[in-house]
Each structure stands twice: as C-alpha cells, then as structure tokens.
Design a protein around this motif. Structure first.
Motif, PDB file in Angstrom:
ATOM      1  N   PRO A 138       9.345   9.134   3.339  1.00 27.71           N
ATOM      2  CA  PRO A 138       8.169   9.979   3.564  1.00 27.71           C
ATOM      3  C   PRO A 138       8.370  11.435   3.150  1.00 27.71           C
ATOM      4  CG  PRO A 138       8.561   8.579   5.471  1.00 27.71           C
ATOM      5  CD  PRO A 138       9.750   8.416   4.564  1.00 27.71           C
ATOM      6  N   ASP A 139       9.615  11.905   3.109  1.00 29.49           N
ATOM      7  CA  ASP A 139       9.867  13.297   2.747  1.00 29.49           C
ATOM      8  C   ASP A 139      10.368  13.452   1.307  1.00 29.49           C
ATOM      9  OD1 ASP A 139      12.320  12.110   3.126  1.00 29.49           O
ATOM     10  OD2 ASP A 139      13.174  13.742   4.325  1.00 29.49           O
ATOM     11  N   GLU A 140      10.373  12.376   0.527  1.00 27.16           N
ATOM     12  CA  GLU A 140      10.822  12.462  -0.862  1.00 27.16           C
ATOM     13  C   GLU A 140       9.756  13.126  -1.719  1.00 27.16           C
ATOM     14  OE1 GLU A 140      12.213   9.523  -4.574  1.00 27.16           O
ATOM     15  OE2 GLU A 140      11.790   8.688  -2.585  1.00 27.16           O
ATOM     16  N   ASN A 141      10.157  14.064  -2.562  1.00 22.82           N
ATOM     17  CA  ASN A 141       9.237  14.753  -3.467  1.00 22.82           C
ATOM     18  C   ASN A 141       9.317  14.124  -4.859  1.00 22.82           C
ATOM     19  OD1 ASN A 141       8.309  16.842  -1.647  1.00 22.82           O
ATOM     20  ND2 ASN A 141      10.350  17.735  -1.833  1.00 22.82           N
ATOM     21  N   GLY A 200      -0.600  19.975 -18.734  1.00 26.30           N
ATOM     22  CA  GLY A 200      -1.017  21.035 -17.828  1.00 26.30           C
ATOM     23  C   GLY A 200      -1.617  20.573 -16.523  1.00 26.30           C
ATOM     24  N   ASN A 201      -1.873  19.289 -16.385  1.00 27.61           N
ATOM     25  CA  ASN A 201      -2.355  18.729 -15.122  1.00 27.61           C
ATOM     26  C   ASN A 201      -1.141  18.325 -14.298  1.00 27.61           C
ATOM     27  OD1 ASN A 201      -5.184  18.914 -15.871  1.00 27.61           O
ATOM     28  ND2 ASN A 201      -4.701  17.291 -17.330  1.00 27.61           N
ATOM     29  N   GLN A 202      -1.109  18.749 -13.046  1.00 23.82           N
ATOM     30  CA  GLN A 202       0.125  18.711 -12.266  1.00 23.82           C
ATOM     31  C   GLN A 202      -0.102  18.038 -10.917  1.00 23.82           C
ATOM     32  OE1 GLN A 202       0.782  22.923 -11.942  1.00 23.82           O
ATOM     33  NE2 GLN A 202       1.204  23.189 -14.129  1.00 23.82           N
ATOM     34  N   ALA A 203       0.969  17.444 -10.392  1.00 24.35           N
ATOM     35  CA  ALA A 203       0.883  16.826  -9.070  1.00 24.35           C
ATOM     36  C   ALA A 203       2.264  16.744  -8.459  1.00 24.35           C
ATOM     37  CB  ALA A 203       0.265  15.431  -9.156  1.00 24.35           C
ATOM     38  N   LEU A 204       2.293  16.659  -7.140  1.00 23.57           N
ATOM     39  CA  LEU A 204       3.519  16.367  -6.414  1.00 23.57           C
ATOM     40  C   LEU A 204       3.162  15.410  -5.286  1.00 23.57           C
ATOM     41  CD1 LEU A 204       6.678  17.682  -6.058  1.00 23.57           C
ATOM     42  CD2 LEU A 204       5.628  18.026  -3.810  1.00 23.57           C
ATOM     43  N   PHE A 205       3.922  14.321  -5.196  1.00 20.65           N
ATOM     44  CA  PHE A 205       3.710  13.327  -4.145  1.00 20.65           C
ATOM     45  C   PHE A 205       4.802  13.468  -3.096  1.00 20.65           C
ATOM     46  CE2 PHE A 205       1.989  11.668  -8.086  1.00 20.65           C
ATOM     47  CZ  PHE A 205       0.736  11.202  -7.709  1.00 20.65           C
ATOM     48  N   ARG A 206       4.392  13.359  -1.846  1.00 22.04           N
ATOM     49  CA  ARG A 206       5.331  13.359  -0.722  1.00 22.04           C
ATOM     50  C   ARG A 206       4.770  12.418   0.336  1.00 22.04           C
ATOM     51  NH1 ARG A 206       6.503  18.934   2.199  1.00 22.04           N
ATOM     52  NH2 ARG A 206       7.632  19.381   0.248  1.00 22.04           N
ATOM     53  N   GLY A 207       5.359  11.246   0.441  1.00 23.53           N
ATOM     54  CA  GLY A 207       4.820  10.261   1.379  1.00 23.53           C
ATOM     55  C   GLY A 207       3.398   9.885   1.016  1.00 23.53           C
ATOM     56  N   ASP A 208       2.486  10.062   1.976  1.00 22.22           N
ATOM     57  CA  ASP A 208       1.080   9.745   1.740  1.00 22.22           C
ATOM     58  C   ASP A 208       0.303  10.923   1.181  1.00 22.22           C
ATOM     59  OD1 ASP A 208       1.517   7.207   2.734  1.00 22.22           O
ATOM     60  OD2 ASP A 208       0.952   7.740   4.788  1.00 22.22           O
ATOM     61  N   TYR A 209       0.966  12.054   0.960  1.00 18.75           N
ATOM     62  CA  TYR A 209       0.258  13.268   0.551  1.00 18.75           C
ATOM     63  C   TYR A 209       0.459  13.561  -0.933  1.00 18.75           C
ATOM     64  CZ  TYR A 209      -0.453  13.997   5.504  1.00 18.75           C
ATOM     65  OH  TYR A 209      -0.832  13.832   6.817  1.00 18.75           O
ATOM     66  N   LYS A 210      -0.552  14.186  -1.488  1.00 16.36           N
ATOM     67  CA  LYS A 210      -0.523  14.537  -2.908  1.00 16.36           C
ATOM     68  C   LYS A 210      -1.060  15.951  -3.099  1.00 16.36           C
ATOM     69  CE  LYS A 210      -2.691  13.314  -7.339  1.00 16.36           C
ATOM     70  NZ  LYS A 210      -3.729  12.468  -7.974  1.00 16.36           N
ATOM     71  N   LEU A 211      -0.271  16.771  -3.753  1.00 20.65           N
ATOM     72  CA  LEU A 211      -0.689  18.088  -4.207  1.00 20.65           C
ATOM     73  C   LEU A 211      -1.102  17.938  -5.665  1.00 20.65           C
ATOM     74  CD1 LEU A 211      -0.576  21.249  -3.462  1.00 20.65           C
ATOM     75  CD2 LEU A 211       1.575  21.214  -4.768  1.00 20.65           C
ATOM     76  N   GLN A 226       0.795  -1.215   0.000  1.00 25.11           N
ATOM     77  CA  GLN A 226       0.000   0.000   0.000  1.00 25.11           C
ATOM     78  C   GLN A 226       0.834   1.274   0.000  1.00 25.11           C
ATOM     79  OE1 GLN A 226      -2.591  -0.733   3.394  1.00 25.11           O
ATOM     80  NE2 GLN A 226      -4.138  -1.642   2.056  1.00 25.11           N
ATOM     81  N   GLY A 227       2.146   1.149   0.031  1.00 28.62           N
ATOM     82  CA  GLY A 227       2.998   2.328  -0.038  1.00 28.62           C
ATOM     83  C   GLY A 227       3.040   2.902  -1.446  1.00 28.62           C
ATOM     84  N   PHE A 228       3.315   4.173  -1.555  1.00 29.43           N
ATOM     85  CA  PHE A 228       3.386   4.847  -2.852  1.00 29.43           C
ATOM     86  C   PHE A 228       4.477   4.223  -3.714  1.00 29.43           C
ATOM     87  CE2 PHE A 228       5.451   7.932  -5.617  1.00 29.43           C
ATOM     88  CZ  PHE A 228       4.378   8.423  -6.351  1.00 29.43           C
ATOM     89  N   THR A 229       4.129   3.896  -4.956  1.00 25.62           N
ATOM     90  CA  THR A 229       5.109   3.438  -5.940  1.00 25.62           C
ATOM     91  C   THR A 229       4.827   4.125  -7.262  1.00 25.62           C
ATOM     92  OG1 THR A 229       3.716   1.478  -6.293  1.00 25.62           O
ATOM     93  CG2 THR A 229       5.665   1.206  -4.915  1.00 25.62           C
ATOM     94  N   HIS A 230       5.799   4.050  -8.186  1.00 28.56           N
ATOM     95  CA  HIS A 230       5.765   4.915  -9.359  1.00 28.56           C
ATOM     96  C   HIS A 230       6.295   4.171 -10.574  1.00 28.56           C
ATOM     97  CE1 HIS A 230       7.145   8.423 -11.826  1.00 28.56           C
ATOM     98  NE2 HIS A 230       6.055   8.977 -11.331  1.00 28.56           N
TER      99      HIS A 230
END
Length: 605
Positions: A476-479, A486-497, A424-428
């Motif tokens: 957890p602190d990796e960006n 034009g659709n944008q995102a940034l992942f950091r741990g469990d959070y998503k901008l 369940q951890g973030f992967t890419h």
C-alpha cells in the motif's frame, strides 16, 4: 495451503462468479504449473470495456472463455501509447530506462537522442524472450513490433527464434505495402531478422495468427517438440485505420444508433454487474464528447457506422484468437498453456482528418465514404466521443494519463489459475515480465546479462495472486511513477496523483482514490493534503531517478506527430525546394488545429 484457506478462496471465487454474466467454471487445485507454454496476446488501442468479459456489447467469445477459465484484472495499468508499453512488456523496465521515453512519432525534437529518449530499446535491457530462449524455450513473435527496426533491435537479436513483424507504429490491415499515414517512407516488414517478402494483400489479424500457428506446429513436428514455447502475438487491431471483413461489420448494423453517451452508460452498468467496478461508480462526461442529439441524422448514421467497423475489427481479432486456441487444443498443447491478453493503451481518439496535411494525404490514398468504411482502400477512425465510450466509465483515452488512457483489460488464464475470478488490486505492465519468468522457473537478471550490465526488472510477479489467493502484489505504501508525453502520474496503493496537459487536461495535479472512484470524479487533494504533498514529492523523485525530461511549452501529441513527419519524411524526401512550402503548411495546420482541436468527424471525411 491450509484447508480453511483453500475453502475461503473457493467461496470467494464462487461469489465473484455469481456476480458475473459469465457462467462459473469449476475451480482447479491451486499450484503453479512447471514450465508451461506461454502465449501473450496484445491488442492495439482497445479501451477498458472493449471486451465482453469487461462489459462490452462486442462479441469476444474466445477472450470471454479465457476470462471464465482464468482471472480478470480490473485495475491493470500500461502506458498511454504503443511502443513504451511494448518496451516495458518485453523488459519489465520503466520506459525511460529502457530507451523508449517517448514514441518516435510523438517525441519532441528537443528530446530526440537524449538518454532514455532513443524511442527504441537501448542496450541496457534484456527481453523475456532472450531469457526464456536461454532457458530452453522456443520463442516466436508475429505482429506489430514497434520497439526498434535497427538490426540490433530486430526480434532475432532480442531472443526470438522465429519472427514476422511490422516494424513501425502501424500500417494498413488489408494491403501490406500501404502506410496508414505518411510517417515513414514505406512499411517495414521483417522475417527472422531480414526484410520480409510479404503477400500483397492479407488481413492482419488472420495473417499473424496463421504465421504463429505455423511456427508452433513446425517445431512440434521437429525434434525439439518437448520444449515449451513462448508466443507473442501483437495484433494491429484496433489501430487506425479501423478496418474489418464485411461479414463482421454487418453483424453490428444499427447497434450504435443511440450514440456514444448511451453506450458509455450501458458499458458502465455491465462492468459493475460483472463485479469489475464498485457499485454506483461515477463517471464524467469529457469535454471532447459531442452531443449526439445535436448531430444530423446523416451525421449520426456515419458516426454509428464507424463504431460498427470498430466492433467488427475487435470481433475479427477475437475470432482469430479462437483459431490459435483450437490449433493448440488439436495438438494437445492447450492444457499446458498460460494465456495473457491485454491492450497496449486505451482507445485511439485522434482524428487525422483534423490536420490539413494528413487530410490531404488521406484524400489521395484512402476513401472515406460511409458505405465503404472498413473495406480495402477505406479509412475509418472512431474519434474522442466513441473512444470515451470504449474506455467507459474511465476518463480520457490514448496519449493521456487518465485511467481511460492507461487502465486496460488484462486476462490471464491457464491450468490451476483461480477460475472466473477478478483481481481488483493495482497491477502494472512491469509486472508481466517477472510473471512470465516465474512461470518458466527462470530467474530475473541480477544487474547483468552475459557479462553486460542491464537494468533490473522493477515489477512484481503476479504468481501469488494467480495461484495462491493473495489480494495484491504491491504494498500500500509503494510508489510507482509514470510519465509519457508530459502527462504524469504516481500510484500509491489505491491512490493516484495525476496531471494531464491541455487540451484534455488542465495541467494541474489531482488526487483520486481509483479503487472507489475509477472514473476520477472526486479530487481528494483538499481532504488529504499531506498525502497530496508527499505523493508530489515522490513523483519528483521518480522523475529524477528515471531521467524524465520536462516537455517543451505548447506540446500536444497529435500535432507533434505531423511535425515529426515533416522533419523525418517530407523534408528529406523533397529537399530544399519544398521546405518553405512545407513550413507554411505546418504553420497553417498548427493554427487551424489551435482553433479546432481534434474531436472526430461528424460526417463524411
């Protein structure tokens, strides 16, 4: 590994299996295999919950078996369209650095040819196939390529010893010479670096698996049989046109009569029961989802048939995956093979019939009668309402940076991988290339390849998760930044901008905890203002470091596809006498699209 740690891992695996509808399989001993065969199975435009092992009602028994024998990744992210994902899968490098900052089909004219926006792989990246071939692997690809059909970008120049590929974004699944839209002058097929002589008719999923089996069997009988192989099968299923054999379609008769909202809810509930998502995961109803009950009986029947064909296309692909697995078992190669299955992006929601130019072209080349959907000569889509269900319980779909556009199923299976487990951890997507290389005991390129400078792979190998019980590979602190169209995102741990452009998004930044709220329903920017601000700064740095260009005002991907078709296909083909007429058609199409945004046909097209 200490005995206590191993027992803890076995206990966790057992608990996950009990929460799943998939019966548990016995666990193997931990430890990465030495230079296994590696098979990558890439589906096209499958939503997060389109696999049975991810909550689907679609029959995918072979993929489900791989899930039972391996690990499912419930928080795996790709890009929101075809070629950027494929470019990152092959290179492990951000799409803006590898040359595919946008697809050829959706790139705005202002970006064409700019650094990072070639729409094909550049000469500053090396593929995993090249690295594996250098290390003694046999390398094969069959299917949709879509990362460049220039001579230097064909598979034989990118590390594949044997290849049969369709060079562009897609084509008909029954007729090899038939385009799915008027975006190119013809369908481009290549075999081993040369123009291919194709059969007139085929079924795409069957044909690609046939060719891959032949490649593997031929070399097994040859003197190089002892070499491991890397096989990349890139299916067209379920890219438009949605088509499937009649026998598969009939299995789903009346399966979707209750509509997309009911399906979205039932898939969400099954995904939770399987342990893929947190209990009581909330979800939104997208603004592009129509009210099923407001449709006429005839409209409901037509829409249900579309989803029946979609399900059949997915099951047919799974069936042919099973044929490949059976061939490997018969040859004795199965036990030393690691399988990776994923989709290139979320489900396709676009409706070509909403664009006048495409509607006219489709009317000349395809049938859309309900009783012919899925057949040779017929054209079907599912539209945004069914696409939202395919991504359940996530928000948005293909082209957009919501989780429904970029979170897709990933299954990795093979000997000694933790069986029937869920990560369940973030992967890419950039994690796949380093994982493949570590499986093969091949080093990542350290900034150069054969004396030429190349981009460094940025992803993290999944080996610690697959074999040694680690719960995440990204700190957890990796960006980790993302941008496409034009659709944008940034992942950091469990959070998503995340920011999505209209008409699906509002063009503003939002902050979500995608571990607890994968449906992106609770915006946290007010409760976490410092994180919201720092993640915006981190995204700005990502955009600067990767050469991300701002989008022109009014950009919309579906409209851009047809604008590009006019510029690259119609005007060169018909020359000056037709230019004024075509410009008028573009203007009229644009105005109509502004009045009626694509939302799927309700009845016959």
């Amino acid at each position: 590994m200490r005995i206590k740690q191993l027992l803890a891992l076995l206990c966790i695996s057992s608990q996950l299996a009990q929460a799943s509808e998939i019966p548990p399989a016995p666990s193997g001993s931990a430890g990465k295999p030495s230079r296994p065969n590696i098979v990558v199975l890439l589906a096209d435009d499958w939503g997060f919950s389109d696999v049975g092992a991810f909550g689907s009602e679609i029959a995918t028994p072979n993929l489900d078996t791989l899930a039972r024998q391996g690990m499912r990744f419930s928080n795996f992210h790709v890009t929101a369209s075809c070629s950027p994902t494929r470019s990152m899968l092959l290179t492990g490098v951000d799409n803006h650095l590898n040359g595919v900052g946008n697809m050829r089909e959706t790139i705005p004219q202002e970006h064409e040819g700019k650094p990072g926006y070639l729409s094909v792989l550049n000469d500053r990246v090396v593929t995993v196939a090249s690295l594996l071939k250098d290390a003694g692997y046999r390398t094969y690809v069959a299917g949709k390529w879509h990362v460049g059909k220039e001579r230097h970008n064909l598979p034989d120049q990118r590390g594949f010893e044997r290849s049969i590929i369709q060079g562009d974004s897609g084509s008909d699944n029954w007729e090899t010479g038939k385009r799915y839209l008027d975006l190119t002058d013809k369908v481009y097929w290549f075999e081993d670096g040369k123009e291919a002589a194709m059969p007139r008719e085929f079924y795409s999923s069957e044909y690609y698996v046939d060719r891959m089996i032949n490649y593997i069997q031929h070399d097994q009988q040859a003197s190089n049989a002892a070499q491991p192989f890397f096989a990349y099968v890139a299916f067209q299923a379920n890219h438009i046109p949605v088509q499937a054999p009649r026998a598969f379609i009939e299995k789903y008769k009346d399966k979707y009569k209750d509509g997309w909202t009911a399906l979205r809810q039932s898939r969400r509930d099954r995904a939770i029961a399987l342990g893929l998502l947190p209990k009581d995961t909330p979800m939104v109803t997208m603004s592009t989802t129509k009210n099923w009950d407001a449709l006429t009986v005839e409209e409901q029947a037509y829409q249900a048939r579309r989803m029946e064909v979609y399900a059949a296309m997915a099951e047919a692909m799974d069936y042919h995956v099973g044929r490949l697995i059976t061939a490997l078992k018969k040859s004795g190669q199965y036990d030393n093979t690691v399988f990776m299955f994923m989709s290139d992006n979320g489900a396709e929601a676009s409706d070509p019939y909403a664009m006048l130019s495409a509607r006219l072209w489709l009317g000349m080349h395809y049938d859309s009668d309900m009783d012919k959907l899925g057949d040779k000569g017929a054209y079907s889509i599912i539209g945004p309402s069914w696409s939202s269900a395919a991504a359940s319980p996530l928000s948005t779909y293909k082209f957009y940076a919501g989780e429904g556009g970029i979170r897709v199923p990933l299954i990795i299976a093979g000997k000694d991988i933790q069986q029937n487990s869920i990560q369940q951890g973030f992967t890419h997507i950039n994690d796949i290339a380093p994982t493949i290389l570590e499986l093969a005991n091949v080093a990542k390129p350290a900034g150069s390849y054969h004396g030429k400078p190349v981009e460094i792979m940025r992803g993290s190998s999944l080996i610690p998760v697959l074999y040694y019980g680690q719960d995440r590979v990204h700190a957890p602190d990796e960006n980790i930044g993302y941008e496409l169209s034009g659709n944008q995102a940034l992942f950091r741990g469990d959070y998503k901008l995340v920011k999505n452009l209209p008409p699906v998004g509002d063009g503003l930044w939002h902050l979500y905890d995608i571990r607890l709220d994968p449906g992106e329903t609770r915006d946290l920017q007010s409760s976490l203002p410092e994180m919201f601000s720092s993640m915006q700064a981190a995204y700005a740095q990502y955009a600067k470091d990767n050469g991300v260009l701002p989008m022109p005002d009014g950009y919309e991907p579906s409209q851009q596809i047809f604008t590009n078709a006019m510029v690259h296909v119609y005007i060169p083909r018909y020359k000056y006498p037709a230019i004024l007429l075509l410009l008028g058609l573009v203007t009229l199409t644009y105005l109509l699209a502004r009045r009626r945004r694509p939302s799927g046909n309700k009845g016959k097209s």
